[in-house]
Design a protein around this motif. Structure first.
Motif, mmCIF file in Angstrom:
data_model
loop_
_atom_site.group_PDB
_atom_site.id
_atom_site.type_symbol
_atom_site.label_atom_id
_atom_site.label_comp_id
_atom_site.label_asym_id
_atom_site.label_seq_id
_atom_site.Cartn_x
_atom_site.Cartn_y
_atom_site.Cartn_z
ATOM 1 N N LEU A 152 0.410 12.371 -9.280
ATOM 2 C CA LEU A 152 -0.259 13.640 -8.990
ATOM 3 C C LEU A 152 0.722 14.814 -8.916
ATOM 4 O O LEU A 152 0.302 15.976 -8.840
ATOM 5 N N GLY A 153 2.012 14.501 -8.932
ATOM 6 C CA GLY A 153 3.028 15.556 -8.873
ATOM 7 C C GLY A 153 3.224 16.153 -7.499
ATOM 8 O O GLY A 153 3.695 17.290 -7.373
ATOM 9 N N ILE A 154 2.898 15.385 -6.439
ATOM 10 C CA ILE A 154 3.025 15.914 -5.078
ATOM 11 C C ILE A 154 3.997 15.085 -4.236
ATOM 12 O O ILE A 154 4.061 15.257 -3.017
ATOM 13 N N ASN A 160 0.826 -1.206 0.000
ATOM 14 C CA ASN A 160 0.000 0.000 0.000
ATOM 15 C C ASN A 160 0.863 1.260 0.000
ATOM 16 O O ASN A 160 0.517 2.263 -0.637
ATOM 17 N N ALA A 161 1.984 1.216 0.715
ATOM 18 C CA ALA A 161 2.894 2.374 0.730
ATOM 19 C C ALA A 161 3.465 2.619 -0.663
ATOM 20 O O ALA A 161 3.570 3.774 -1.118
ATOM 21 N N ASP A 162 3.834 1.548 -1.349
ATOM 22 C CA ASP A 162 4.336 1.697 -2.719
ATOM 23 C C ASP A 162 3.269 2.308 -3.618
ATOM 24 O O ASP A 162 3.560 3.168 -4.460
ATOM 25 N N TRP A 163 2.015 1.857 -3.428
ATOM 26 C CA TRP A 163 0.926 2.381 -4.262
ATOM 27 C C TRP A 163 0.700 3.868 -3.983
ATOM 28 O O TRP A 163 0.531 4.667 -4.914
ATOM 29 N N ILE A 164 0.693 4.256 -2.696
ATOM 30 C CA ILE A 164 0.522 5.665 -2.327
ATOM 31 C C ILE A 164 1.626 6.517 -2.933
ATOM 32 O O ILE A 164 1.384 7.600 -3.496
ATOM 33 N N TRP A 165 2.865 6.018 -2.839
ATOM 34 C CA TRP A 165 4.013 6.760 -3.356
ATOM 35 C C TRP A 165 3.911 6.940 -4.866
ATOM 36 O O TRP A 165 4.189 8.012 -5.396
ATOM 37 N N GLN A 166 3.498 5.889 -5.574
ATOM 38 C CA GLN A 166 3.317 5.979 -7.020
ATOM 39 C C GLN A 166 2.179 6.931 -7.375
ATOM 40 O O GLN A 166 2.273 7.710 -8.340
ATOM 41 N N ALA A 167 1.105 6.879 -6.597
ATOM 42 C CA ALA A 167 -0.026 7.772 -6.846
ATOM 43 C C ALA A 167 0.376 9.229 -6.660
ATOM 44 O O ALA A 167 -0.025 10.102 -7.448
ATOM 45 N N GLU A 168 1.181 9.498 -5.642
ATOM 46 C CA GLU A 168 1.617 10.867 -5.424
ATOM 47 C C GLU A 168 2.554 11.340 -6.535
ATOM 48 O O GLU A 168 2.526 12.518 -6.925
ATOM 49 N N HIS A 169 3.367 10.427 -7.052
ATOM 50 C CA HIS A 169 4.198 10.784 -8.202
ATOM 51 C C HIS A 169 3.321 11.146 -9.392
ATOM 52 O O HIS A 169 3.598 12.121 -10.114
ATOM 53 N N THR A 183 9.520 14.175 9.327
ATOM 54 C CA THR A 183 9.994 13.047 10.129
ATOM 55 C C THR A 183 9.722 11.706 9.459
ATOM 56 O O THR A 183 10.014 10.652 10.039
ATOM 57 N N ALA A 184 9.168 11.739 8.254
ATOM 58 C CA ALA A 184 8.892 10.530 7.463
ATOM 59 C C ALA A 184 7.912 9.580 8.145
ATOM 60 O O ALA A 184 7.971 8.368 7.963
ATOM 61 N N ASN A 185 6.985 10.153 8.907
ATOM 62 C CA ASN A 185 5.969 9.338 9.556
ATOM 63 C C ASN A 185 4.687 9.216 8.728
ATOM 64 O O ASN A 185 3.885 8.319 8.981
ATOM 65 N N HIS A 186 4.502 10.128 7.763
ATOM 66 C CA HIS A 186 3.281 10.103 6.961
ATOM 67 C C HIS A 186 3.528 10.644 5.553
ATOM 68 O O HIS A 186 4.437 11.445 5.328
ATOM 69 N N PHE A 187 2.672 10.194 4.639
ATOM 70 C CA PHE A 187 2.577 10.784 3.307
ATOM 71 C C PHE A 187 1.574 11.943 3.363
ATOM 72 O O PHE A 187 0.770 12.042 4.293
#
Length: 276
Positions: free
Chosen positions: A82-84, A71-80, A235-239
């Motif tokens: 979206l450009g955020i 899920n973290a990988d998916w969130i990270w890809q989705a944000e890429h 602090t890298a605790n959240h996207f």
């Protein structure tokens, strides 16, 4: 506040009680929905039991590591897409300033609780008529967040495989996260969505902005959730999207309170009669 007036036949004006603040005098449910002055002992007990239950349930969620990382990988890809996806840059930039990142680690670990409790105490003392409804927003927000932890396990950025994020608590050996270092076994590490740091801080900020009388205090109310957003990312605790999840939960909390009391908590009378 909230009283209406009607003109009688002799031309004089008579007060009509606020239907929300007035005692309906019948029915258990209407009495529950009527704002009343909170009892100190009950509120202390309720908050203590509620937080204990929240911690117990949150930490009882199975740590589904593989799914959480996917899920973290998916969130990270989705944000890429979206450009955020700038969390890694923020994390590394702030980590290069030692005093700043250490301060943020302690901010993350403490103010989440201290400020929220402080706002609750302020509401209890200065706005007793709005206290129960505003507290209901907070409780409903937290309750629906627990559902999110069950349905969508998510690893924080600092635990991603090959993500390049820095666990600032581990690097600087500070006490700044219940999911890092020696405290990692005391908290579910894969309950990052939604972010209750954002849900609670925005609740605090809106409450202070809506009800405080001093202008600079109202400004501080708005700055608090904005700074919290920077902290949870640095602090890298959240996207970023975890923060969106926290806002959606808060919207649900306001909806619950609005349905129960018939209006927004901030529109209720500031002072209500004491309980008999």
């Amino acid at each position: 506040m909230g009283d209406l007036t009607v003109t009688t036949l002799d031309g004089r004006k008579a007060a009509v009680p606020d239907p929300v603040a007035a005692d309906p005098g019948r029915g258990f449910l209407p009495r529950l929905r009527t704002p009343r002055r909170p009892r100190f002992w009950f509120e202390i007990l309720l908050i203590a039991v509620s937080y204990w239950t929240y911690s117990l349930v949150r930490n009882a969620v199975p740590e589904q590591k593989a799914e959480a990382l996917r899920n973290a990988d998916w969130i990270w890809q989705a944000e890429h897409a979206l450009g955020i996806a700038v969390e890694e840059s923020v994390n590394r930039a702030v980590n290069s300033v030692t005093w700043l990142i250490i301060g943020m680690n302690y901010y993350y670990a403490t103010l989440h609780f201290v400020v929220t409790l402080g706002v609750l105490v302020w509401l209890y003392r200065r706005h007793p008529g709005r206290y129960a409804a505003t507290r209901l927003v907070l409780f409903a927000t937290t309750a629906v967040a627990l559902v999110g932890y069950y349905l969508y396990p998510l690893a924080p950025p600092r635990l991603m495989n090959g993500g390049g994020f820095i666990d600032t608590v581990m690097v600087h050996q500070t006490w700044g996260s219940m999911a890092s270092g020696d405290l990692k076994h005391m908290s579910n590490q894969y309950a990052a969505m939604p972010s209750m740091h954002i849900g609670w801080s925005v609740w605090c900020g809106l409450t202070v902005f809506a009800l405080a009388a001093i202008p600079w205090v109202r400004v501080l109310g708005l700055l608090y959730p904005a700074l919290t957003l920077v902290v949870i990312v640095a602090t890298a605790n959240h996207f970023w999207l975890d923060a969106v999840g926290g806002m959606l939960c808060l919207g649900f909390g306001f909806a619950v309170a609005g349905v129960w009391y018939g209006r927004l908590p901030y529109a209720l009378p500031q002072v209500v009669p004491a309980r008999l």
